[in-house]
Design a protein around this motif. Sequence first.
Motif, mmCIF file in Angstrom:
data_model
loop_
_atom_site.group_PDB
_atom_site.id
_atom_site.type_symbol
_atom_site.label_atom_id
_atom_site.label_comp_id
_atom_site.label_asym_id
_atom_site.label_seq_id
_atom_site.Cartn_x
_atom_site.Cartn_y
_atom_site.Cartn_z
ATOM 1 N N ILE A 1 0.960 -1.373 0.163
ATOM 2 C CA ILE A 1 -0.128 -0.145 0.000
ATOM 3 C C ILE A 1 0.706 1.097 0.076
ATOM 4 C CG2 ILE A 1 -1.912 -1.128 1.141
ATOM 5 C CD1 ILE A 1 -1.231 0.362 3.708
ATOM 6 N N GLU A 2 0.224 2.314 -0.168
ATOM 7 C CA GLU A 2 0.995 3.789 -0.305
ATOM 8 C C GLU A 2 1.541 3.994 1.363
ATOM 9 O OE1 GLU A 2 -1.728 6.764 -1.171
ATOM 10 O OE2 GLU A 2 -3.246 5.597 -0.597
ATOM 11 N N PRO A 3 2.768 4.659 1.356
ATOM 12 C CA PRO A 3 3.327 5.117 2.546
ATOM 13 C C PRO A 3 2.419 5.842 3.426
ATOM 14 C CG PRO A 3 4.725 5.523 0.665
ATOM 15 C CD PRO A 3 3.613 5.190 0.049
ATOM 16 N N PHE A 4 2.601 6.020 4.602
ATOM 17 C CA PHE A 4 1.907 6.597 5.684
ATOM 18 C C PHE A 4 1.799 8.086 5.232
ATOM 19 C CE2 PHE A 4 0.795 8.534 9.684
ATOM 20 C CZ PHE A 4 -0.309 8.289 10.109
ATOM 21 N N LYS A 5 2.848 8.742 4.816
ATOM 22 C CA LYS A 5 2.829 10.275 4.555
ATOM 23 C C LYS A 5 1.912 10.297 3.341
ATOM 24 C CE LYS A 5 6.948 10.294 1.372
ATOM 25 N NZ LYS A 5 6.054 10.584 0.405
ATOM 26 N N ASP A 6 1.728 9.457 2.188
ATOM 27 C CA ASP A 6 0.863 9.764 1.274
ATOM 28 C C ASP A 6 -0.441 9.515 1.727
ATOM 29 O OD1 ASP A 6 3.194 9.899 -0.272
ATOM 30 O OD2 ASP A 6 2.923 7.983 -1.244
ATOM 31 N N ILE A 7 -0.713 8.961 2.763
ATOM 32 C CA ILE A 7 -2.372 8.721 3.401
ATOM 33 C C ILE A 7 -2.526 9.850 4.098
ATOM 34 C CG2 ILE A 7 -3.345 7.181 4.997
ATOM 35 C CD1 ILE A 7 -2.175 4.854 4.200
ATOM 36 N N VAL A 8 -1.748 10.605 5.002
ATOM 37 C CA VAL A 8 -1.935 11.753 5.363
ATOM 38 C C VAL A 8 -2.101 12.794 4.435
ATOM 39 C CG1 VAL A 8 -0.703 13.506 6.917
ATOM 40 C CG2 VAL A 8 -0.346 11.060 7.387
ATOM 41 N N LEU A 9 -1.555 12.754 3.527
ATOM 42 C CA LEU A 9 -1.625 13.902 2.276
ATOM 43 C C LEU A 9 -2.783 13.413 1.350
ATOM 44 C CD1 LEU A 9 1.867 14.936 1.802
ATOM 45 C CD2 LEU A 9 0.202 15.978 3.257
ATOM 46 N N SER A 10 -3.551 12.496 1.450
ATOM 47 C CA SER A 10 -4.573 11.797 0.347
ATOM 48 C C SER A 10 -5.852 12.868 0.281
ATOM 49 C CB SER A 10 -4.907 10.375 0.682
ATOM 50 O OG SER A 10 -5.832 10.431 1.918
ATOM 51 N N LYS A 11 -6.688 12.698 -0.616
ATOM 52 C CA LYS A 11 -7.576 13.374 -0.950
ATOM 53 C C LYS A 11 -8.883 13.184 -0.237
ATOM 54 C CE LYS A 11 -9.443 10.473 -4.733
ATOM 55 N NZ LYS A 11 -9.638 10.451 -6.049
ATOM 56 N N SER A 12 -8.749 11.872 0.633
ATOM 57 C CA SER A 12 -10.068 11.883 1.702
ATOM 58 C C SER A 12 -9.455 12.252 2.891
ATOM 59 C CB SER A 12 -10.105 10.272 1.730
ATOM 60 O OG SER A 12 -9.077 9.470 2.335
ATOM 61 N N VAL A 13 -8.366 12.554 3.190
ATOM 62 C CA VAL A 13 -7.886 13.188 4.705
ATOM 63 C C VAL A 13 -7.484 14.832 4.395
ATOM 64 C CG1 VAL A 13 -6.278 12.870 6.578
ATOM 65 C CG2 VAL A 13 -7.308 10.907 5.368
ATOM 66 N N LEU A 14 -6.669 14.998 3.613
ATOM 67 C CA LEU A 14 -5.987 16.399 3.617
ATOM 68 C C LEU A 14 -7.176 17.634 3.559
ATOM 69 C CD1 LEU A 14 -3.219 17.846 3.266
ATOM 70 C CD2 LEU A 14 -3.519 17.576 0.739
ATOM 71 N N PRO A 15 -8.038 17.517 2.570
ATOM 72 C CA PRO A 15 -8.910 18.634 2.500
ATOM 73 C C PRO A 15 -9.693 19.188 3.697
ATOM 74 C CG PRO A 15 -9.183 17.527 0.603
ATOM 75 C CD PRO A 15 -8.438 16.413 1.582
ATOM 76 N N PHE A 16 -9.988 17.995 4.483
ATOM 77 C CA PHE A 16 -10.711 18.176 5.451
ATOM 78 C C PHE A 16 -10.098 18.863 6.599
ATOM 79 C CE2 PHE A 16 -12.050 16.813 10.005
ATOM 80 C CZ PHE A 16 -13.347 17.053 9.975
ATOM 81 N N TYR A 17 -8.517 18.412 6.922
ATOM 82 C CA TYR A 17 -7.847 19.212 7.921
ATOM 83 C C TYR A 17 -7.250 20.658 7.405
ATOM 84 C CZ TYR A 17 -8.687 15.019 10.555
ATOM 85 O OH TYR A 17 -9.649 13.899 11.374
ATOM 86 N N VAL A 18 -6.943 20.552 6.046
ATOM 87 C CA VAL A 18 -6.713 21.917 5.526
ATOM 88 C C VAL A 18 -7.714 22.988 5.656
ATOM 89 C CG1 VAL A 18 -6.203 23.047 3.265
ATOM 90 C CG2 VAL A 18 -4.971 21.226 3.893
#
Length: 131
Positions: A101-118
């Motif tokens: 799977i993709e690395p954790f840093k890519d998950i943190v910056l994924s489109k399902s997580v990043l926009p919400f927290y930004v």
Amino acid sequence: MDEKIAHLTFVQGVINRMAANSFLVKGWTIALVAALLAIAADKMTLSYVAIILVPVLLFWWLDAFYLQQETLYRKLYEVVALKENKDIDFSMRAEGFKSQIEPFKDIVLSKSVLPFYVVILGLLIVMYIRA
């Protein structure tokens, strides 16, 4: 075939819990930020923004962790679905799929997580500037 269906049901249960946990973390993030901003709406200082920022970043990490776990169990589900019935061992270990799977840093910056927290971080910045 009953063993395979049972094993897939167990794995699907974990996937559902991880998705529900991610949803709950987002809900708690909104509730916490709203409560803290309501308390300090007129007296927003840099130290208060930092106090709000700490739990938001922790919730961001936790949300990404649950998404990573969900992805790992989806991989396990795929493997179990392809197994023959005689090979079903009811293993729930998904750690072995981390390299797939993709690395954790890519998950943190994924489109399902990043926009919400930004958006939340942007709101904090706007509230600080306006105060």
